[in-house]
Design an enzyme around this catalytic site. Structure first.
Site, mmCIF file in Angstrom:
data_model
loop_
_atom_site.group_PDB
_atom_site.id
_atom_site.type_symbol
_atom_site.label_atom_id
_atom_site.label_comp_id
_atom_site.label_asym_id
_atom_site.label_seq_id
_atom_site.Cartn_x
_atom_site.Cartn_y
_atom_site.Cartn_z
ATOM 1 N N HIS A 19 -19.524 -10.830 -7.422
ATOM 2 C CA HIS A 19 -20.884 -10.310 -7.380
ATOM 3 C C HIS A 19 -21.598 -10.939 -6.432
ATOM 4 O O HIS A 19 -22.403 -10.239 -5.633
ATOM 5 C CB HIS A 19 -21.768 -9.928 -8.654
ATOM 6 C CG HIS A 19 -20.956 -9.102 -9.647
ATOM 7 N ND1 HIS A 19 -20.970 -9.005 -10.931
ATOM 8 C CD2 HIS A 19 -19.803 -8.279 -9.518
ATOM 9 C CE1 HIS A 19 -20.363 -8.159 -11.553
ATOM 10 N NE2 HIS A 19 -19.617 -7.558 -10.652
ATOM 11 N N HIS A 42 -11.992 0.266 -9.133
ATOM 12 C CA HIS A 42 -11.887 -0.231 -10.743
ATOM 13 C C HIS A 42 -13.304 -0.388 -10.993
ATOM 14 O O HIS A 42 -13.740 -1.673 -10.946
ATOM 15 C CB HIS A 42 -11.088 -1.084 -11.053
ATOM 16 C CG HIS A 42 -9.602 -0.938 -10.812
ATOM 17 N ND1 HIS A 42 -9.110 -0.841 -9.496
ATOM 18 C CD2 HIS A 42 -8.531 -0.667 -11.640
ATOM 19 C CE1 HIS A 42 -7.777 -0.547 -9.496
ATOM 20 N NE2 HIS A 42 -7.306 -0.654 -10.827
ATOM 21 N N SER A 97 -20.532 -4.191 -10.454
ATOM 22 C CA SER A 97 -20.464 -4.183 -8.783
ATOM 23 C C SER A 97 -21.113 -2.645 -8.363
ATOM 24 O O SER A 97 -21.457 -2.847 -7.292
ATOM 25 C CB SER A 97 -19.098 -4.462 -8.592
ATOM 26 O OG SER A 97 -18.012 -3.847 -9.504
ATOM 27 N N GLY A 140 -7.562 4.289 -9.394
ATOM 28 C CA GLY A 140 -8.490 3.770 -8.395
ATOM 29 C C GLY A 140 -7.609 3.779 -7.279
ATOM 30 O O GLY A 140 -8.002 3.852 -6.134
ATOM 31 N N ASP A 160 -10.903 -4.189 -7.820
ATOM 32 C CA ASP A 160 -11.189 -5.036 -8.923
ATOM 33 C C ASP A 160 -10.474 -4.811 -10.213
ATOM 34 O O ASP A 160 -11.119 -4.437 -11.343
ATOM 35 C CB ASP A 160 -12.508 -5.345 -9.216
ATOM 36 C CG ASP A 160 -13.283 -6.323 -10.166
ATOM 37 O OD1 ASP A 160 -12.365 -7.187 -10.599
ATOM 38 O OD2 ASP A 160 -14.250 -6.265 -11.119
HETATM 39 N N1 SAM Z 1 -15.795 -3.967 -10.968
HETATM 40 C C1 SAM Z 1 -16.469 -3.942 -11.953
HETATM 41 C C2 SAM Z 1 -17.553 -4.956 -11.907
HETATM 42 O O1 SAM Z 1 -17.446 -6.110 -11.386
HETATM 43 O O2 SAM Z 1 -18.596 -4.745 -12.407
HETATM 44 C C3 SAM Z 1 -15.439 -4.644 -13.233
HETATM 45 C C4 SAM Z 1 -14.384 -3.505 -13.541
HETATM 46 S S1 SAM Z 1 -13.115 -4.043 -14.706
HETATM 47 C C5 SAM Z 1 -12.603 -5.507 -14.184
HETATM 48 C C6 SAM Z 1 -11.785 -3.034 -14.465
HETATM 49 C C7 SAM Z 1 -12.026 -1.695 -14.696
HETATM 50 O O3 SAM Z 1 -10.900 -0.805 -14.140
HETATM 51 C C8 SAM Z 1 -12.179 -1.292 -16.179
HETATM 52 O O4 SAM Z 1 -13.417 -0.588 -16.536
HETATM 53 C C9 SAM Z 1 -11.228 -0.399 -16.498
HETATM 54 O O5 SAM Z 1 -11.187 0.694 -17.524
HETATM 55 C C10 SAM Z 1 -10.826 0.514 -15.249
HETATM 56 N N2 SAM Z 1 -9.489 0.781 -15.124
HETATM 57 C C11 SAM Z 1 -8.321 0.185 -15.370
HETATM 58 N N3 SAM Z 1 -7.072 0.893 -14.977
HETATM 59 C C12 SAM Z 1 -7.746 1.726 -13.973
HETATM 60 C C13 SAM Z 1 -7.162 2.542 -13.128
HETATM 61 N N4 SAM Z 1 -5.889 2.706 -12.991
HETATM 62 N N5 SAM Z 1 -7.824 3.432 -12.032
HETATM 63 C C14 SAM Z 1 -9.276 3.009 -12.243
HETATM 64 N N6 SAM Z 1 -10.117 2.142 -13.394
HETATM 65 C C15 SAM Z 1 -9.111 1.594 -13.983
#
Ligand code: SAM
Length: 259
Positions: A19, A42, A97, A140, A160
């Protein structure tokens, strides 16, 4: 498989690295008077509570932002985004993020966010829906490919994933190659965990061969608890903005000695 929940980890040492760099890069990009596209593959829920049972259960935020919040210099965009988040959402609020991006961008910029988990997606829409963000509940990687090259063409993509699916490690270099063929000016930021058994190493070897000019920044730390696999955090940045090495060096110093 969608079992990963970022609420247990929000504000941890990996989030601080990710971040802080994100806030810095966006701040750099908005200095120019040209609009920017922000794409996130993500996105998570956008807003976390550091006093939630999830955050208190792991204690990761206390070891992360709880310990390092005061180590950033005044005027740094990361503590500024944290301050703005607390002012809007309360003292225990911590921005994900997408919220860091929304707070750092201007009305002329575009925000595209994918989050596949139904509850996380609904929460994200609640936080950012009214900001004009384009939010989709879909994979994503597919989402990002369908959007590139974005309009405006100048922009940043944050990748991410939770790395729950081990095939992510193989897929990411192919995905980065596809994106950069279509969008060679995009700043592409990839976060990855450094785990004890180092599954990131072959992925990074391939990425470094594909993008020899990219920046790689890694930080190591003790595991959050006994037996925890994560011992560090990494960022790989294609088309890194000018001057970012000063920022990564600062982060390395802050992690080594928060003061
Ligand atoms: N980027 C965020 C942040 O820093 O605040 C944190 C994201 S977290 C590490 C990963 C997220 O990806 C989770 O909320 C999960 O539900 C989502 N996720 C998992 N597989 C996914 C996919 N194939 N496409 C989109 N989102 C996905």
């Amino acid at each position: 498989m969608l079992s990963y929940q970022h609420a247990f980890h929000a504000g941890n040492l990996a989030d601080v690295q990710k971040h802080a760099l994100l806030a810095w890069v966006l701040d750099y990009m908005v200095q120019k008077d040209k609009p920017v596209s922000y794409i996130e593959t993500h996105a998570g829920r956008g807003l976390y509570r550091l006093s939630s049972p999830e955050a208190l259960k792991t204690g990761e935020a206390a070891q992360g932002i709880g310990r390092l919040a005061d180590a950033f210099p005044e005027g740094h965009p990361y503590p500024e985004r944290l301050e703005e988040t607390r002012a809007m959402f309360g003292a225990d609020a911590y921005p994900g993020s997408p919220l860091i991006a929304a707070l750092g961008l201007r009305e002329t910029d575009k925000l595209h966010l994918a989050e596949l988990h139904p509850q996380e997606n609904a929460a994200l829409k609640e936080v950012l829906g009214s900001w004009g963000a384009h939010i989709r509940k879909e994979d994503g990687f597919d989402f990002a490919l369908s959007l590139t090259p974005p309009t405006p063409r100048r922009g940043l993509m944050l990748v991410d994933p939770p790395y729950e699916v081990k095939s992510d490690y193989d897929h990411i270099p192919k995905f980065f190659a596809q994106v950069s063929r279509k969008w060679n000016v995009g700043v592409l930021m990839l976060w990855y965990p450094i785990l004890r058994d180092a599954p990131h190493v072959p992925m990074l070897r391939t990425l470094a061969a594909q993008f020899p000019e990219a920046l790689r920044h890694e930080l190591r730390f003790p595991p959050a608890r006994e037996g925890h696999r994560m011992i560090g955090t990494g960022m790989f940045i294609v088309n890194p903005p000018f001057g970012i090495e000063t920022e990564t060096a600062r982060l390395t110093r802050i992690f080594a000695d928060p003061g």
